[in-house]
Write an enzyme that holds these catalytic residues in place. Sequence first.
Site, PDB file in Angstrom:
ATOM      1  N   HIS A 235       0.820  -1.208   0.000  1.00  0.00           N
ATOM      2  CA  HIS A 235       0.000   0.000   0.000  1.00  0.00           C
ATOM      3  C   HIS A 235       0.856   1.261   0.000  1.00  0.00           C
ATOM      4  O   HIS A 235       0.503   2.254  -0.632  1.00  0.00           O
ATOM      5  CB  HIS A 235      -0.916  -0.002   1.230  1.00  0.00           C
ATOM      6  CG  HIS A 235      -1.861   1.160   1.282  1.00  0.00           C
ATOM      7  ND1 HIS A 235      -3.070   1.172   0.620  1.00  0.00           N
ATOM      8  CD2 HIS A 235      -1.773   2.357   1.912  1.00  0.00           C
ATOM      9  CE1 HIS A 235      -3.683   2.326   0.837  1.00  0.00           C
ATOM     10  NE2 HIS A 235      -2.921   3.057   1.622  1.00  0.00           N
TER      11      HIS A 235
ATOM     12  N   HIS B 100      -7.645   2.654  -1.767  1.00  0.00           N
ATOM     13  CA  HIS B 100      -7.789   2.281  -0.358  1.00  0.00           C
ATOM     14  C   HIS B 100      -8.545   0.958  -0.285  1.00  0.00           C
ATOM     15  O   HIS B 100      -9.471   0.787   0.505  1.00  0.00           O
ATOM     16  CB  HIS B 100      -8.505   3.383   0.427  1.00  0.00           C
ATOM     17  CG  HIS B 100      -7.600   4.090   1.381  1.00  0.00           C
ATOM     18  ND1 HIS B 100      -7.887   4.286   2.703  1.00  0.00           N
ATOM     19  CD2 HIS B 100      -6.365   4.619   1.207  1.00  0.00           C
ATOM     20  CE1 HIS B 100      -6.895   4.922   3.295  1.00  0.00           C
ATOM     21  NE2 HIS B 100      -5.959   5.133   2.406  1.00  0.00           N
TER      22      HIS B 100
END
Length: 273
Positions: free
Chosen positions: A72, A118
């Site tokens: 991420h 996300h």
Amino acid sequence: MDDRLRKRSAPFPLYEILLRDAKVGDLKALSDRLGLSLNVEEMDRIQEYFRRIGREPTDVELQSLGQAWSEHCCYKSSKVFLKEFIFPVQAPYVLDRGDAGVVEFDEDHAYALRIESHNHPSAIEPYGGANTGIGGILRDVLAMGAQPIALADPLHFGPLDTPTEGLPKGTRHPKYLFGGVVAGIRDYGNRVGIPTVAGGIVFDEGYLGNIVVNVACVGFAKKSQLVRNRAASERDVFILCGGKTGRDGIHGVTYASIDLTDRSVRGWEAGAV
């Protein structure tokens, strides 16, 4: 594995991790136990560093590395493509590449663009994950000295009418994820007064095991007001502020680094709370 955690004296829970003498199997077990999602090679590099400086790491330090080295945050899998197609782009109208890309608009003005996914934080806690996704891109545009003016949100979920028995083991129902994500985007954007002007929603069985929550922001600024977000001195002061960590938590980003199986997803539910 708890015998490798040693509590330290501090005004908050803090543990020293006995890493320096750990064997290969212990390194993998520590990564799993702490939810770091780091492989043995990465844990070995961390071990080598702390051996060199002559002390054990704390759990805070290891969790920080787990986040910083996650898919991420550092794009381990896609970095090779970014380096080939994005990073080499050089043009006089590209003014900066900080937290957001800044591009010339006219002689006196520029616009800042930021997009990110996300997915994994939203898969754990859909409302909080989408919420912080919007907050993060607004922050990144503001960090360049630009005023956010618009948001966009392309979203991908499994079919809302999927029977419960048709879900991959350990995953949440698309209807629950969809409702939480949309509410999170709506509430954050509305409360800060930045309109969502574009987006899209796709429903497909391919997203049952891994939703896609993309969020984007565009901002506008005078060139004279642009700022660089790079640390320039060791004396720079950093201020961290914000609300309490939610269920998407510190492991919302390290979740992006795991191989998604029914066992790993079920295990992560416990580790991310």
